[in-house]
Design a protein around this motif. Structure first.
Motif, short mmCIF file in Angstrom:
data_model
loop_
_atom_site.label_atom_id
_atom_site.label_comp_id
_atom_site.label_asym_id
_atom_site.label_seq_id
_atom_site.Cartn_x
_atom_site.Cartn_y
_atom_site.Cartn_z
N LEU A 298 4.19 0.80 0.66
CA LEU A 298 3.62 -0.02 1.09
C LEU A 298 5.02 -1.23 1.45
O LEU A 298 5.89 -1.19 0.38
CB LEU A 298 3.13 -1.09 0.65
N GLU A 299 4.91 -2.07 2.28
CA GLU A 299 6.18 -2.44 2.41
C GLU A 299 5.87 -4.16 2.61
O GLU A 299 5.44 -4.74 3.26
CB GLU A 299 7.40 -1.93 3.25
N MET A 391 0.39 -6.98 -2.46
CA MET A 391 1.03 -5.14 -2.61
C MET A 391 0.23 -4.43 -3.36
O MET A 391 -0.46 -3.36 -3.76
CB MET A 391 2.87 -5.05 -2.71
N GLN A 392 -0.03 -4.81 -4.93
CA GLN A 392 -0.20 -4.85 -5.82
C GLN A 392 -2.55 -4.68 -5.42
O GLN A 392 -2.76 -3.18 -5.49
CB GLN A 392 -0.88 -5.86 -7.02
N ASP A 394 -3.50 -4.32 -2.48
CA ASP A 394 -3.55 -3.20 -1.87
C ASP A 394 -3.13 -1.60 -2.23
O ASP A 394 -4.21 -0.46 -1.71
CB ASP A 394 -2.21 -2.38 -0.56
N ALA A 395 -1.94 -1.90 -3.10
CA ALA A 395 -2.61 -0.90 -3.80
C ALA A 395 -3.07 0.41 -4.90
O ALA A 395 -3.21 0.85 -5.61
CB ALA A 395 -0.69 0.13 -4.09
N GLY A 396 -4.32 -0.89 -5.31
CA GLY A 396 -4.50 -0.55 -6.86
C GLY A 396 -3.57 -0.40 -7.79
O GLY A 396 -3.96 -0.04 -8.98
N LEU A 397 -2.57 -1.13 -7.78
CA LEU A 397 -1.33 -0.78 -9.08
C LEU A 397 -1.12 -1.64 -9.28
O LEU A 397 -1.09 -2.96 -9.31
CB LEU A 397 -0.17 0.19 -8.50
N THR A 398 -0.79 -2.10 -10.49
CA THR A 398 0.01 -2.90 -11.41
C THR A 398 1.01 -3.22 -11.55
O THR A 398 1.63 -2.12 -11.57
CB THR A 398 -0.47 -4.06 -12.56
N LEU A 399 2.23 -4.41 -11.11
CA LEU A 399 4.08 -4.12 -10.98
C LEU A 399 3.92 -4.60 -12.87
O LEU A 399 3.78 -5.34 -13.23
CB LEU A 399 4.00 -5.22 -10.49
#
Ligand SMILES: Nc1ncnc2c1ncn2[C@@H]1O[C@H](COP(=O)(O)OP(=O)(O)O)[C@@H](O)[C@H]1O
Ligand SMILES: O=P(O)(O)OC[C@H](O)CO
Length: 495
Positions: A298-299, A391-392, A394-399
């Motif tokens: 993802l960008e 971004m978090q 969309d990806a369902g992820l935590t930075l």
């Protein structure tokens, strides 16, 4: 001992870097070239100047390292992306200047394609938004505006390529017309799931298939060149610069994120072997393709970052070198309520507004050049922070951390402010030439110089960690001011 040579063809300069087996820099050569601005909002480069500067620095880097072509195990190419070249296959001469990624001339064409209801199709197949930034409409513009170009393209006389493809053609003496999956993914013509040019998109964009390059893996022996002495050197890696930087930052695992602070800012998150469609106006792209297997990212693409500092230097003249911005910004305790929105060429992700323009808000009688410098630096970090939530989500992820590179990461004040806004550590690596390093890795992997991604990931080393220190209330107040400033800059120049 052998080395790998990376050719890093950027927006403002061509660079060549020789790396050793430990991923350390042995030598660097760099040459700037002309930026051509024929009209407001148009940006062009001379493809022949790109080539001559690139081959010149390649030879220089080898000499500076005290080496010859015989010592080079492989060449990797990485490039400014989306910038579009069309040339005559027989003469090898471009039919028009390269239209640069920053060029806005096709904003109206993008509006037309959107009005015709094509946006969802382009997003589903290519992962991209319909914006003048991407190569497809630039290619269409050349076909529509250069006399006889369309007829000649249909007859197979013309070749299209992004800068990697142009350099491959030149390095191989016209033997190779190929690109890699990451560069193809920036054209609006390539289906990233199928990993193939798409006839439906080609028809909508009115681009003849005959002019397209073959798409290959990012790590593969494409061919060779005999232009650097010492016999034929394999060209074994190709990737767009931001994709190469993702690898150079060793973001080889799903969820890892890097952000490059150069002319613009480009934040990429590795999302593994599945393309994740964005709900938040980010781009989905091929991270790299190795052994026929694509990895995706993802960008978030920001058009003006370090370039705002260049504007302070060249446009306003309030600093004489980019590095001076730090001391000027430090001459004031805070931004004094001043916000600078550097929408010089519109806004990229997540706004995608080609009609936005730059603005400075909150000026009072007490505003000084120090406040402007501070607002300019802060604007880079605010734009990056705007992307993280998207971004978090969309990806369902935590930075958990952000790996950074690019010219503007030399600025400690900016890096600290970035960590403060994001609320996570910002990690600056020892080797900040991650773009070139990633291209070297791709080339070295293909010829067995490095064994695999694990060996590469183990080479990454941190130079400095910037820990977040600012209270959330202060962050929220600052971001509130920024949001209002951005809102007022949007849609400034209506079509
Ligand atoms: N100390 C600094 N503080 C802020 N920006 C800087 C500093 N040094 C360089 N820059 C900016 O970094 C950019 C150059 O970075 P680089 O990664 O070489 O860019 P590119 O690859 O896009 O040409 C320029 O826009 C310059 O203004
Ligand atoms: O040449 P850079 O480093 O400014 O990168 C440009 C990007 O690839 C544009 O998408």
């Amino acid at each position: 001992m052998k080395y790998v040579l990376a050719l890093d063809q950027g927006t403002t300069s061509s660079r060549a870097i020789v790396f050793d087996h430990a991923g350390q820099i042995k030598s660097i050569a760099q040459k700037e070239f002309r930026q051509i601005f024929p009209q407001l909002g148009w940006v062009e480069h001379d493809p022949n100047e790109i080539w001559s500067s690139q081959i010149g620095v390649a030879a220089e880097a080898i000499t500076r390292a005290g080496l010859s072509g015989r010592d080079i195990a492989a060449i990797g190419i990485t490039n400014q992306r989306e910038t579009t070249v069309v040339w005559d296959r027989r003469s090898g001469q471009p039919v028009y200047n390269a239209i640069v990624w920053q060029d806005r001339r096709t904003a109206g064409l993008c509006d037309e394609l959107r009005a015709a209801g094509h946006e969802a199709l382009f997003q589903r197949k290519t992962g991209l938004v319909l914006d003048a930034y991407l190569a497809g409409t630039k290619l269409r513009w050349i076909l529509d505006n250069v006399p006889d170009a369309r007829r000649r393209a249909e007859a197979g006389e013309l070749a299209f390529g992004t800068i990697d493809c142009w350099l491959l053609w030149k390095l191989s003496g016209g033997a190779l017309h190929a690109t890699d999956a990451t560069n193809a993914s920036r054209t609006l013509l390539f289906d990233i799931t199928q990993q193939a040019w798409d006839d439906e998109l080609l028809e909508i964009m009115q681009v003849p298939r005959a002019m397209l390059p073959e798409v290959r893996d990012s790590s593969a022996v494409y061919g060779d060149t005999d232009l650097l002495g010492g016999g034929r050197i394999p060209i074994a890696g190709v990737a767009g610069d931001q994709h190469a930087a993702l690898l150079g930052q060793a973001c080889t695992q799903r969820g890892m994120v890097k952000n490059t602070y150069g002319t613009g800012c480009f934040m990429l998150m590795n999302t593994g072997d599945t393309p994740i469609p964005s709900q938040n106006r980010l781009i989905t792209t091929t991270a790299w393709r190795i052994a026929g297997r694509p990895s995706y990212a993802l960008e978030g693409s920001i058009f003006i970052a370090g370039a705002v500092v260049q504007w302070l230097r060249d446009g306003l003249g309030i600093i004489s070198s980019s590095s001076e911005v730090e001391s000027l910004a430090a001459s004031v305790p805070d931004n004094g309520g001043v916000y600078l929105v550097p929408a010089f060429v519109g806004l990229g992700a997540p706004h995608w507004d080609p009609y936005a323009r730059g603005a400075i808000h909150g000026i009072t009688r007490g505003t000084t050049s120090g406040h402007l410098a501070r607002a300019a630096l802060e604007s880079i970090a605010y734009q990056v922070t705007d992307l993280i939530g998207a971004m978090q989500g969309d990806a369902g992820l935590t930075l958990n951390e952000l790996r950074v590179d690019g010219g503007a990461t030399a600025n400690d004040t900016l890096m600290q402010f970035q960590a403060d806004l994001l609320g996570v550590p910002v990690l600056r690596p020892k080797v900040t030439e991650t773009t070139a390093l990633g291209a070297a890795y791709l080339a070295g992997l293909a010829v067995g110089y490095w064994s695999g991604l694990d060996e590469i990931a183990a080479q990454w080393q941190v130079e400095r960690v910037f820990e977040p220190a600012m209270g959330r209330d202060q962050v929220d107040a600052l971001r509130g001011g920024w949001d209002r400033a951005v809102g007022r800059s949007k849609g400034w120049t209506q079509p």
